[in-house]
Design an enzyme around this catalytic site. Structure first.
Site, PDB file in Angstrom:
ATOM      1  N   ASN A 171      64.434   5.401  25.403  1.00  0.00           N
ATOM      2  CA  ASN A 171      64.950   6.613  25.420  1.00  0.00           C
ATOM      3  C   ASN A 171      65.752   6.830  26.801  1.00  0.00           C
ATOM      4  OD1 ASN A 171      64.862   7.635  22.908  1.00  0.00           O
ATOM      5  ND2 ASN A 171      62.689   7.766  23.327  1.00  0.00           N
TER       6      ASN A 171
ATOM      7  N   GLY B 279      58.369   4.964  24.740  1.00  0.00           N
ATOM      8  CA  GLY B 279      59.282   6.000  25.087  1.00  0.00           C
ATOM      9  C   GLY B 279      60.461   6.166  26.033  1.00  0.00           C
ATOM     10  N   ILE B 280      59.872   5.697  27.317  1.00  0.00           N
ATOM     11  CA  ILE B 280      60.866   5.678  28.340  1.00  0.00           C
ATOM     12  C   ILE B 280      61.826   4.451  28.030  1.00  0.00           C
ATOM     13  CG2 ILE B 280      61.101   5.321  30.729  1.00  0.00           C
ATOM     14  CD1 ILE B 280      58.360   6.631  31.073  1.00  0.00           C
TER      15      ILE B 280
ATOM     16  N   ARG C 180      44.515   1.773  15.420  1.00  0.00           N
ATOM     17  CA  ARG C 180      44.411   1.013  16.899  1.00  0.00           C
ATOM     18  C   ARG C 180      43.167   1.509  17.885  1.00  0.00           C
ATOM     19  NH1 ARG C 180      47.653   3.871  22.172  1.00  0.00           N
ATOM     20  NH2 ARG C 180      47.561   1.981  23.419  1.00  0.00           N
TER      21      ARG C 180
ATOM     22  N   ASP D  62      56.010  13.254  33.407  1.00  0.00           N
ATOM     23  CA  ASP D  62      57.375  13.175  32.505  1.00  0.00           C
ATOM     24  C   ASP D  62      58.602  12.687  33.303  1.00  0.00           C
ATOM     25  OD1 ASP D  62      59.536  13.450  30.829  1.00  0.00           O
ATOM     26  OD2 ASP D  62      58.293  14.926  29.507  1.00  0.00           O
TER      27      ASP D  62
ATOM     28  N   HIS E 277      48.567  -2.817  25.206  1.00  0.00           N
ATOM     29  CA  HIS E 277      49.737  -2.639  24.528  1.00  0.00           C
ATOM     30  C   HIS E 277      49.989  -3.688  23.471  1.00  0.00           C
ATOM     31  CE1 HIS E 277      51.149   0.300  27.955  1.00  0.00           C
ATOM     32  NE2 HIS E 277      50.511   0.965  27.027  1.00  0.00           N
TER      33      HIS E 277
END
Length: 397
Positions: free
Chosen positions: A336, A332-333, A97, A287, A185
């Protein structure tokens, strides 16, 4: 013996990697690994293709103080007899990447001296990521000079944007130099575009907004599986708020920091990349899980602002598309964070999306409450699989 492709996704404090065997029609996952917490509390977890844990090593901070050091640890393991046994032989090629491809790269490219020099020249446009992406490329060039390596660019998926979408309201000469909206992204968005053909074929070619929400966050408007517009632009600072980046801000703030606070370019760069976003607003953490567990007013403010700005930008992209057929969450967010998904969905109810809270909490792919109208989807991304696919295509493996 089949060829084996190693996909490396190096971030600012983590390295993800997967190894795939190239079957006749598919990529077969043999190994997946994650070294996270680099420079803080490093932990290396490696699994085989069936998900069985091969390694779960908690490392000292001194053992992996940097991405470069972390890459050496992973590289040593990948060259070990254990790795070769699990993968089914030595690695045949490596895909990486690379965050910024600038105006030159609209597809993945085999890395040679010229390509490497052009990637390095783009470092000022992605100072947080580009050096980390370069680290494993350079390490493998030194370790195995004959190893074929391929650069897979996060910007490439967005290169089909119209000039209208990619321009800033600045003099034409700067646009010709490459000062334009790129979007990032893209490897993740390319995977989602592919995956929608499988999980939601009825809307895969329709008007789709994808929310890639992780420590870095952006939104992408897709039509017919192609990027039409994105919230990120010239750099990965633009758009919606992120873990430590502010997203879009008035450029006058930068002038204010220079004039009134005496900050130079290096200090402003550190400020914008490391001290803003959820971390800056809350004063607690970048976070989302930590902020959701906190009773502090600033934690609530940070999350409220995060949702507000995302919903606002979804509205803008819906206008670009002329409506939406689906809102897709990933990363991720996005994968989840059930509460964040729910809050964003409710803020976008005016678009016709209707949330099923039970399906959302259960992490179901489609968590829409009704059969009609725009769909609400949660689709896990797999950037490493996409990197391996690009690598296979470039090298004809």
């Amino acid at each position: 013996m089949s060829n084996s492709i190693l996909a490396i996704n190096a971030g600012s404090s983590s390295i993800k990697f997967q190894a795939f065997a190239t079957g006749p029609e598919a990529l077969l996952r043999r190994v997946s690994g994650l070294l996270e917490g680099i420079g803080n509390a490093p932990r290396l977890v490696i699994r085989d293709g069936a998900g069985k844990i091969l390694r779960d090593d908690k490392l000292t901070q001194a053992a992996a103080p940097s991405v470069e050091a972390g890459e050496a640890i992973i590289g040593d393991w990948l060259l070990s007899a254990e790795a070769k046994d699990v993968i089914g032989g030595p690695v045949s090629a490596i895909g990486h990447r690379v965050v910024h491809g600038g105006p030159d790269f609209s597809t993945a490219a085999r890395i040679d001296d010229s390509v490497l020099a052009r990637i390095e020249a783009l470092t000022p446009l992605a100072p947080l990521h580009q050096p980390k992406n370069l680290a494993p490329i350079l390490a493998w060039r030194q370790r195995q000079p004959a190893m074929p390596q391929v650069a897979c660019f996060d910007t490439a998926f967005h290169r089909g944007h119209s000039e209208l979408a990619d321009r800033f309201a600045i003099p034409d000469a700067l646009y010709r130099e490459g000062v334009r909206r790129y979007g990032f992204h893209g490897i993740s968005y390319a995977f989602i575009a592919e995956k929608l053909n499988e999980v939601a074929p009825a809307i895969a070619k329709g008007r789709v907004i994808v929310a890639h929400l992780g420590n870095g966050c952006s939104l992408c408007a897709m039509k017919d599986g192609r990027s039409v517009d994105s919230t990120m632009s010239f750099t990965a600072l633009d758009g919606i708020p992120m873990g430590t980046r502010p997203g879009a801000i008035d450029p006058g703030i930068v002038l204010y920091l220079m004039r009134e606070k005496g900050m130079d370019a290096a200090a402003i760069e550190t400020f914008l990349y490391h001290q803003c976003g959820l971390k800056g607003l809350s004063g607690i953490s970048n976070d989302v899980r930590v902020l959701e567990a906190s009773d502090a007013a600033q934690a609530r403010l940070a999350l409220d602002h995060f949702v507000y700005r995302i919903a606002k930008e979804i509205g803008a992209l819906a206008a670009v598309l002329g409506g939406i057929d689906a809102l897709v969450f990933t990363a991720g967010i996005g994968e989840n964070g059930a509460d964040i998904r729910a809050r964003i969905a409710r803020a976008c109810a005016w678009l016709g999306v209707n949330l099923d809270p039970v399906a959302n909490a259960a992490r179901e792919t489609d968590f829409s409450a009704t059969a009609g109208g725009p769909r609400l989807l949660m689709v896990p991304t797999d950037e490493e699989w996409m990197i391996a696919r690009y690598t296979r295509q470039v090298l004809s493996l």
